[in-house]
Motif scaffolding. Structure first.
Motif, PDB file in Angstrom:
ATOM      1  N   SER A  78       0.838  -1.186   0.000  1.00 53.68           N
ATOM      2  CA  SER A  78       0.000   0.000   0.000  1.00 53.68           C
ATOM      3  C   SER A  78       0.880   1.245   0.000  1.00 53.68           C
ATOM      4  CB  SER A  78      -0.890   0.017   1.241  1.00 53.68           C
ATOM      5  OG  SER A  78      -1.670   1.193   1.275  1.00 53.68           O
ATOM      6  N   GLU A  79       0.370   2.271  -0.648  1.00 55.04           N
ATOM      7  CA  GLU A  79       1.070   3.551  -0.624  1.00 55.04           C
ATOM      8  C   GLU A  79       0.807   4.273   0.691  1.00 55.04           C
ATOM      9  OE1 GLU A  79       1.524   7.657  -3.232  1.00 55.04           O
ATOM     10  OE2 GLU A  79      -0.048   6.236  -3.745  1.00 55.04           O
ATOM     11  N   ASP A  80      -0.451   4.235   1.172  1.00 55.32           N
ATOM     12  CA  ASP A  80      -0.815   5.005   2.360  1.00 55.32           C
ATOM     13  C   ASP A  80      -1.848   4.303   3.253  1.00 55.32           C
ATOM     14  OD1 ASP A  80      -3.057   5.146   0.827  1.00 55.32           O
ATOM     15  OD2 ASP A  80      -2.987   7.306   0.527  1.00 55.32           O
ATOM     16  N   LEU A  81      -2.072   3.034   3.054  1.00 56.54           N
ATOM     17  CA  LEU A  81      -3.019   2.198   3.796  1.00 56.54           C
ATOM     18  C   LEU A  81      -4.484   2.559   3.568  1.00 56.54           C
ATOM     19  CD1 LEU A  81      -1.197   1.541   7.187  1.00 56.54           C
ATOM     20  CD2 LEU A  81      -1.450   0.010   5.237  1.00 56.54           C
ATOM     21  N   SER A  82      -4.787   3.509   2.678  1.00 56.60           N
ATOM     22  CA  SER A  82      -6.184   3.766   2.353  1.00 56.60           C
ATOM     23  C   SER A  82      -6.711   2.664   1.434  1.00 56.60           C
ATOM     24  CB  SER A  82      -6.361   5.138   1.703  1.00 56.60           C
ATOM     25  OG  SER A  82      -5.663   5.195   0.477  1.00 56.60           O
ATOM     26  N   LYS A  83      -5.832   2.028   0.691  1.00 58.58           N
ATOM     27  CA  LYS A  83      -6.153   0.884  -0.164  1.00 58.58           C
ATOM     28  C   LYS A  83      -4.973  -0.080  -0.104  1.00 58.58           C
ATOM     29  CE  LYS A  83      -6.739  -0.483  -4.915  1.00 58.58           C
ATOM     30  NZ  LYS A  83      -6.232  -0.133  -6.218  1.00 58.58           N
ATOM     31  N   VAL A  84      -5.264  -1.342   0.110  1.00 62.77           N
ATOM     32  CA  VAL A  84      -4.212  -2.357   0.183  1.00 62.77           C
ATOM     33  C   VAL A  84      -4.388  -3.313  -0.995  1.00 62.77           C
ATOM     34  CG1 VAL A  84      -3.221  -4.231   1.550  1.00 62.77           C
ATOM     35  CG2 VAL A  84      -4.118  -2.198   2.697  1.00 62.77           C
ATOM     36  N   ASP A  85      -3.348  -3.453  -1.804  1.00 63.19           N
ATOM     37  CA  ASP A  85      -3.361  -4.393  -2.919  1.00 63.19           C
ATOM     38  C   ASP A  85      -2.768  -5.712  -2.449  1.00 63.19           C
ATOM     39  OD1 ASP A  85      -4.338  -2.846  -5.253  1.00 63.19           O
ATOM     40  OD2 ASP A  85      -2.638  -1.573  -4.739  1.00 63.19           O
ATOM     41  N   LYS A  86      -3.200  -6.788  -3.089  1.00 65.88           N
ATOM     42  CA  LYS A  86      -2.804  -8.115  -2.641  1.00 65.88           C
ATOM     43  C   LYS A  86      -2.441  -8.977  -3.840  1.00 65.88           C
ATOM     44  CE  LYS A  86      -4.794 -11.962  -0.050  1.00 65.88           C
ATOM     45  NZ  LYS A  86      -5.992 -12.415   0.650  1.00 65.88           N
ATOM     46  N   LEU A  87      -1.420  -9.794  -3.665  1.00 63.52           N
ATOM     47  CA  LEU A  87      -1.014 -10.759  -4.690  1.00 63.52           C
ATOM     48  C   LEU A  87      -0.808 -12.093  -3.997  1.00 63.52           C
ATOM     49  CD1 LEU A  87       1.179 -10.457  -7.641  1.00 63.52           C
ATOM     50  CD2 LEU A  87       1.944 -12.053  -5.914  1.00 63.52           C
ATOM     51  N   GLU A  88      -1.482 -13.111  -4.493  1.00 61.32           N
ATOM     52  CA  GLU A  88      -1.291 -14.461  -3.957  1.00 61.32           C
ATOM     53  C   GLU A  88      -1.225 -15.431  -5.115  1.00 61.32           C
ATOM     54  OE1 GLU A  88      -3.117 -15.746   0.012  1.00 61.32           O
ATOM     55  OE2 GLU A  88      -4.591 -14.444  -0.897  1.00 61.32           O
ATOM     56  N   GLY A  89      -0.411 -16.415  -5.009  1.00 60.27           N
ATOM     57  CA  GLY A  89      -0.351 -17.466  -6.007  1.00 60.27           C
ATOM     58  C   GLY A  89       0.142 -17.005  -7.364  1.00 60.27           C
ATOM     59  N   GLY A  90       0.942 -15.942  -7.409  1.00 61.29           N
ATOM     60  CA  GLY A  90       1.531 -15.514  -8.658  1.00 61.29           C
ATOM     61  C   GLY A  90       0.666 -14.600  -9.502  1.00 61.29           C
ATOM     62  N   GLY A  91      -0.500 -14.178  -8.980  1.00 58.01           N
ATOM     63  CA  GLY A  91      -1.364 -13.277  -9.748  1.00 58.01           C
ATOM     64  C   GLY A  91      -1.941 -12.194  -8.869  1.00 58.01           C
TER      65      GLY A  91
END
Length: 100
Positions: A78-91
């Protein structure tokens, strides 16, 4: 005979993660993940600095693009914790982010 060999490799999209971003990562061989700050981003590796819990000490871990692509890592950033991006399993999870 040629010195250059064509090769296809997995690389990071360096526009998605930048220095200073917050990152949580857990390798599949670790019992627990680690959270820290991104200190370097290249197309082949992300470097994250974290506090291991010892006084004035910091440490780093490295996320190689080929291991992340192979699904060996769970990664959230996350850049600022207002939005959290997630990657699991290579995608990448393109659901618009997840709660931490």
């Amino acid at each position: 005979m040629t010195l250059i060999v064509d090769s296809v490799t997995k690389v990071f999209d360096t526009t998605l993660v930048k220095r200073g971003y917050l990152m949580y990562a857990k390798h599949n061989s670790w019992p627990d993940g680690k959270a820290g700050f991104v200190t370097a981003v290249t197309d082949r590796q992300i470097t994250v600095q974290y506090h291991p819990g010892i006084a004035n000490v910091t440490n780093h871990f490295f996320l190689p693009a080929d291991e992340v692509a192979a699904g060996e890592w769970e990664v959230r950033w996350s850049e600022d914790l207002s939005k959290v991006d997630k990657l699991e399993g290579g995608g990448r999870d393109d659901t618009g982010g997840v709660s931490p």
